[in-house]
Design a protein around this motif. Structure first.
Motif, PDB file in Angstrom:
ATOM      1  N   MET A  82       0.846  -1.186   0.000  1.00 43.91           N
ATOM      2  CA  MET A  82       0.000   0.000   0.000  1.00 43.91           C
ATOM      3  C   MET A  82       0.885   1.241   0.000  1.00 43.91           C
ATOM      4  N   ASN A  83       0.791   2.014  -1.058  1.00 43.78           N
ATOM      5  CA  ASN A  83       1.561   3.245  -1.185  1.00 43.78           C
ATOM      6  C   ASN A  83       0.636   4.447  -1.241  1.00 43.78           C
ATOM      7  N   SER A  84       1.202   5.621  -1.040  1.00 41.11           N
ATOM      8  CA  SER A  84       0.434   6.873  -1.097  1.00 41.11           C
ATOM      9  C   SER A  84      -0.831   6.767  -0.261  1.00 41.11           C
ATOM     10  N   LEU A  85      -0.671   6.312   0.953  1.00 40.66           N
ATOM     11  CA  LEU A  85      -1.824   6.057   1.815  1.00 40.66           C
ATOM     12  C   LEU A  85      -2.563   7.339   2.150  1.00 40.66           C
ATOM     13  N   LYS A  86      -3.882   7.190   2.260  1.00 39.26           N
ATOM     14  CA  LYS A  86      -4.773   8.304   2.584  1.00 39.26           C
ATOM     15  C   LYS A  86      -5.536   7.966   3.857  1.00 39.26           C
ATOM     16  N   SER A  87      -6.104   8.983   4.482  1.00 43.45           N
ATOM     17  CA  SER A  87      -6.850   8.748   5.720  1.00 43.45           C
ATOM     18  C   SER A  87      -8.013   7.782   5.497  1.00 43.45           C
ATOM     19  N   GLU A  88      -8.589   7.813   4.319  1.00 40.92           N
ATOM     20  CA  GLU A  88      -9.721   6.920   4.049  1.00 40.92           C
ATOM     21  C   GLU A  88      -9.307   5.465   3.851  1.00 40.92           C
ATOM     22  N   ASP A  89      -8.015   5.183   3.850  1.00 38.49           N
ATOM     23  CA  ASP A  89      -7.541   3.804   3.808  1.00 38.49           C
ATOM     24  C   ASP A  89      -7.524   3.164   5.199  1.00 38.49           C
ATOM     25  N   THR A  90      -7.779   3.961   6.212  1.00 39.19           N
ATOM     26  CA  THR A  90      -7.798   3.450   7.577  1.00 39.19           C
ATOM     27  C   THR A  90      -8.845   2.364   7.742  1.00 39.19           C
ATOM     28  N   GLY A  91      -8.484   1.314   8.463  1.00 37.94           N
ATOM     29  CA  GLY A  91      -9.415   0.235   8.730  1.00 37.94           C
ATOM     30  C   GLY A  91      -8.669  -1.025   9.129  1.00 37.94           C
ATOM     31  N   VAL A  92      -9.433  -2.074   9.375  1.00 38.69           N
ATOM     32  CA  VAL A  92      -8.857  -3.380   9.641  1.00 38.69           C
ATOM     33  C   VAL A  92      -8.869  -4.171   8.339  1.00 38.69           C
ATOM     34  N   TYR A  93      -7.718  -4.694   7.979  1.00 40.32           N
ATOM     35  CA  TYR A  93      -7.553  -5.404   6.713  1.00 40.32           C
ATOM     36  C   TYR A  93      -7.540  -6.913   6.960  1.00 40.32           C
ATOM     37  N   TYR A  94      -8.303  -7.618   6.126  1.00 41.18           N
ATOM     38  CA  TYR A  94      -8.449  -9.060   6.231  1.00 41.18           C
ATOM     39  C   TYR A  94      -8.156  -9.716   4.881  1.00 41.18           C
ATOM     40  N   CYS A  95      -7.733 -10.950   4.925  1.00 39.26           N
ATOM     41  CA  CYS A  95      -7.632 -11.736   3.698  1.00 39.26           C
ATOM     42  C   CYS A  95      -8.567 -12.939   3.815  1.00 39.26           C
ATOM     43  N   ASN A  96      -8.885 -13.527   2.674  1.00 44.40           N
ATOM     44  CA  ASN A  96      -9.724 -14.703   2.629  1.00 44.40           C
ATOM     45  C   ASN A  96      -9.565 -15.318   1.246  1.00 44.40           C
ATOM     46  N   GLN A  97     -10.004 -16.540   1.116  1.00 43.61           N
ATOM     47  CA  GLN A  97     -10.007 -17.152  -0.199  1.00 43.61           C
ATOM     48  C   GLN A  97     -11.214 -16.632  -0.962  1.00 43.61           C
ATOM     49  N   SER A  98     -11.267 -16.930  -2.258  1.00 47.33           N
ATOM     50  CA  SER A  98     -12.408 -16.540  -3.061  1.00 47.33           C
ATOM     51  C   SER A  98     -13.205 -17.781  -3.480  1.00 47.33           C
ATOM     52  N   PRO A  99     -14.521 -17.767  -3.245  1.00 49.34           N
ATOM     53  CA  PRO A  99     -15.296 -16.765  -2.525  1.00 49.34           C
ATOM     54  C   PRO A  99     -14.996 -16.831  -1.027  1.00 49.34           C
ATOM     55  N   PRO A 100     -15.168 -15.709  -0.330  1.00 52.40           N
ATOM     56  CA  PRO A 100     -14.815 -15.692   1.089  1.00 52.40           C
ATOM     57  C   PRO A 100     -15.729 -16.600   1.903  1.00 52.40           C
ATOM     58  N   GLY A 106      -9.955 -14.026   9.763  1.00 48.60           N
ATOM     59  CA  GLY A 106      -9.008 -13.985  10.862  1.00 48.60           C
ATOM     60  C   GLY A 106      -9.211 -12.752  11.716  1.00 48.60           C
ATOM     61  N   GLN A 107      -8.158 -12.391  12.461  1.00 48.13           N
ATOM     62  CA  GLN A 107      -8.223 -11.232  13.346  1.00 48.13           C
ATOM     63  C   GLN A 107      -8.012  -9.928  12.596  1.00 48.13           C
ATOM     64  N   GLY A 108      -7.428 -10.009  11.409  1.00 47.27           N
ATOM     65  CA  GLY A 108      -7.150  -8.811  10.649  1.00 47.27           C
ATOM     66  C   GLY A 108      -5.954  -8.054  11.200  1.00 47.27           C
ATOM     67  N   THR A 109      -5.566  -7.019  10.483  1.00 49.63           N
ATOM     68  CA  THR A 109      -4.475  -6.154  10.923  1.00 49.63           C
ATOM     69  C   THR A 109      -4.910  -4.704  10.749  1.00 49.63           C
ATOM     70  N   GLN A 110      -4.722  -3.915  11.805  1.00 50.25           N
ATOM     71  CA  GLN A 110      -5.200  -2.536  11.823  1.00 50.25           C
ATOM     72  C   GLN A 110      -4.243  -1.625  11.064  1.00 50.25           C
ATOM     73  N   VAL A 111      -4.792  -0.845  10.158  1.00 51.96           N
ATOM     74  CA  VAL A 111      -4.045   0.195   9.450  1.00 51.96           C
ATOM     75  C   VAL A 111      -4.666   1.536   9.808  1.00 51.96           C
ATOM     76  N   THR A 112      -3.857   2.424  10.321  1.00 48.66           N
ATOM     77  CA  THR A 112      -4.323   3.759  10.665  1.00 48.66           C
ATOM     78  C   THR A 112      -3.469   4.779   9.933  1.00 48.66           C
ATOM     79  N   VAL A 113      -4.121   5.590   9.121  1.00 47.23           N
ATOM     80  CA  VAL A 113      -3.419   6.634   8.371  1.00 47.23           C
ATOM     81  C   VAL A 113      -3.808   7.973   8.980  1.00 47.23           C
ATOM     82  N   SER A 114      -2.859   8.602   9.634  1.00 44.76           N
ATOM     83  CA  SER A 114      -3.150   9.836  10.339  1.00 44.76           C
ATOM     84  C   SER A 114      -1.866  10.622  10.555  1.00 44.76           C
ATOM     85  N   SER A 115      -2.022  11.945  10.553  1.00 43.03           N
ATOM     86  CA  SER A 115      -0.875  12.800  10.838  1.00 43.03           C
ATOM     87  C   SER A 115      -0.821  13.159  12.318  1.00 43.03           C
TER      88      SER A 115
END
Length: 115
Positions: A82-100, A106-115
């Motif tokens: 993830m490059n050029s991150l923006k505040s609206e990219d903030t959230g918990v990110y999850y992966c899954n197979q397709s279809p989910p 899983g537990q996900g991983t928290q991404v927080t974009v903030s100054s």
């Protein structure tokens, strides 16, 4: 049993970068398309990106040109650069197979974009 473990999140300033990793276990990883999703409080999970078994990729419009999904079948891992991150990219990110599958979130991983 199938398990996905996400990692690599954190706090980053706008314009910064992060690389997320999803480690899979209990499945024939190479036989599935894989997905990244994002969830913010009080909202449903939203699809971010897909990588097919043969490496074709597809992205949500809002992340095109900034995010890159990739996979390493030998390591049973899928990544999200993830490059050029923006505040609206903030959230918990999850992966899954397709279809989910609900039971595979899983537990996900928290991404927080903030100054």
């Amino acid at each position: 049993q199938v398990q996905f473990a996400e990692s690599g999140g954190g706090l980053v300033q706008p314009g910064g970068s992060l690389r997320l990793t999803c480690a899979a276990s209990g499945m024939i990883f190479s036989g599935y398309d894989m997905l990244w999703y994002r969830q913010v409080p009080e909202a449903a999970r939203e699809w971010i990106a897909t990588i097919t078994q043969d490496g074709r990729t597809k992205y949500r419009d809002t992340v095109k040109g900034r995010f890159t999904i990739s996979r390493d079948n030998a390591k049973k891992a899928v990544y999200l650069q993830m490059n050029s991150l923006k505040s609206e990219d903030t959230g918990v990110y999850y992966c899954n197979q397709s279809p989910p599958r609900y039971e595979y979130w899983g537990q996900g991983t928290q991404v927080t974009v903030s100054s």
